[in-house]
Design an enzyme around this catalytic site. Structure first.
Site, PDB file in Angstrom:
ATOM      1  N   THR A 156      30.360 -21.225  -1.049  1.00 42.91           N
ATOM      2  CA  THR A 156      31.066 -20.027  -1.460  1.00 42.91           C
ATOM      3  C   THR A 156      32.559 -20.814  -1.991  1.00 42.91           C
ATOM      4  OG1 THR A 156      30.038 -18.441  -0.444  1.00 42.91           O
ATOM      5  CG2 THR A 156      31.954 -17.951  -0.981  1.00 42.91           C
ATOM      6  N   ARG A 200      18.784 -10.776  -3.269  1.00 43.96           N
ATOM      7  CA  ARG A 200      19.733 -11.181  -2.022  1.00 43.96           C
ATOM      8  C   ARG A 200      21.082 -10.907  -2.445  1.00 43.96           C
ATOM      9  NH1 ARG A 200      23.389 -14.927  -0.205  1.00 43.96           N
ATOM     10  NH2 ARG A 200      23.245 -14.800   2.187  1.00 43.96           N
ATOM     11  N   HIS A 260      27.554 -19.469   6.608  1.00 41.98           N
ATOM     12  CA  HIS A 260      26.242 -18.629   6.821  1.00 41.98           C
ATOM     13  C   HIS A 260      26.474 -17.242   6.630  1.00 41.98           C
ATOM     14  CE1 HIS A 260      24.975 -22.173   9.503  1.00 41.98           C
ATOM     15  NE2 HIS A 260      24.732 -22.602   8.114  1.00 41.98           N
ATOM     16  N   ASP A 284      27.416 -12.134   2.380  1.00 37.50           N
ATOM     17  CA  ASP A 284      28.534 -11.543   2.695  1.00 37.50           C
ATOM     18  C   ASP A 284      29.842 -11.393   1.496  1.00 37.50           C
ATOM     19  OD1 ASP A 284      28.853 -14.604   2.857  1.00 37.50           O
ATOM     20  OD2 ASP A 284      30.716 -14.284   3.172  1.00 37.50           O
TER      21      ASP A 284
END
Length: 310
Positions: A167, A195, A220, A198
């Site tokens: 990211t 999916r 993660h 965050d």
């Protein structure tokens, strides 16, 4: 101390042959965001510009460098948040959009909603004449090779995650003391279709509040969501910790509580900033007082003039 912009190119493990590109990319993005701030632009303008630069760089897992889902397709998430108003816009599972971060800002500016997803986000983009791009234009040979390797029956999960560029994101404080954050991602390698991680979730992929500061996260995704990492770090800052101490504490809690690794860039309204990570590497860069700071490895901190060409 003001203005300042700090960017990251994703926490993970960067192969030696891609290290220079990742470092160069975050430095270019920090410079671009700083140009906006130095010209009197807002912190929101600066973080969106910086993340747009990273989305346009195929070295990163966002925009045209996004990883592929299990079907070999690109689905992207992004968020932007304004610390002055707590206004926020996000998109999730979007396809055929070159710059999801710009669409996220339109959600913030043009709707009463905080997040639009999948086809609804696409319909919103079409209503504002945001151009769609072919899916193939977002897929690099590197991403496709890694996708195919991960599909193999004998694939080694550790090896498949090597070379992961995560990211991307940015935080900034403008000359008025307003903070903002922006985060964008292609998500998890070979993820299930649909999916959402965050990144587009307020308090997880990012958070900005003029009373405390701004954070953009990477790592993660499911672990970050479980501890609402961005908001957790700002809670620690609200209790009086520095940007660096709060960032380290939040990352340590995520590692001890849910075995998650990641990284963050953090800034407070006075312009104190931090780039912290618990992963092996995280490409980051910051621009402040006409000086560029950057690094990739733990403890690495290089400085040069913001106007020196790289």
């Amino acid at each position: 101390m003001l203005p300042v912009v700090v960017v990251h190119g994703g926490a993970g493990q960067v192969p030696r042959e891609r290290a220079e590109k990742s470092t160069s990319g975050v430095c270019s993005a920090a410079r671009a965001g700083y140009v906006v701030l130095r010209g009197g632009g807002s912190s929101v303008d600066a973080v969106v510009e910086a993340v747009t630069q990273l989305e346009n760089d195929p070295s990163f897992n966002a925009g045209c460098g996004s990883v592929l889902n299990v079907k070999g397709e690109v689905e992207m998430d992004a968020i932007v948040m304004d610390g002055e108003t707590l206004g926020s816009g996000a998109v999730s599972a979007v396809r055929n959009i070159a710059n999801p971060i710009q669409l996220a800002r339109l959600v913030m500016d043009k709707t009463s909603h905080a997040c639009l997803t999948a086809e609804g986000a696409s319909q919103f983009a079409r209503s504002l004449c945001v151009p769609e791009v072919p899916q193939g234009s977002l897929i690099t040979e590197y991403s496709r090779t890694r996708w195919e390797k991960n599909l193999a029956p004998d694939a080694n999960p550790v090896e498949c995650q090597m070379g992961k560029m995560g990211t991307v994101g940015a935080v900034a404080v403008d000359s008025k003391g307003n903070v903002a954050c922006a985060t964008s991602t292609g998500g998890m390698l070979n993820k299930m279709e649909g999916r959402v991680g965050d990144t587009p979730c307020i308090g997880c992929g990012g958070y900005a509040d003029n009373r405390m500061g701004a954070v953009s996260t990477t790592g993660h995704g499911e672990a970050i969501m479980k501890v609402t990492l961005a908001r957790l770090i700002l809670f620690h800052m609200e209790q009086g910790l520095s940007a660096e101490a709060a960032s380290d504490l939040g990352l340590a809690y995520m590692k001890s509580r849910v075995s998650g690794q990641g990284g963050v860039v953090t800034v407070d309204p006075q312009g104190h900033w931090a780039a912290c990570f618990s992963s092996l590497q995280m490409a980051w860069a910051a621009a402040q007082k006409d000086t560029l700071h950057y690094g990739l490895y733990t403890g690495e901190h290089i400085t040069e003039s913001i106007d020196d060409p790289r």
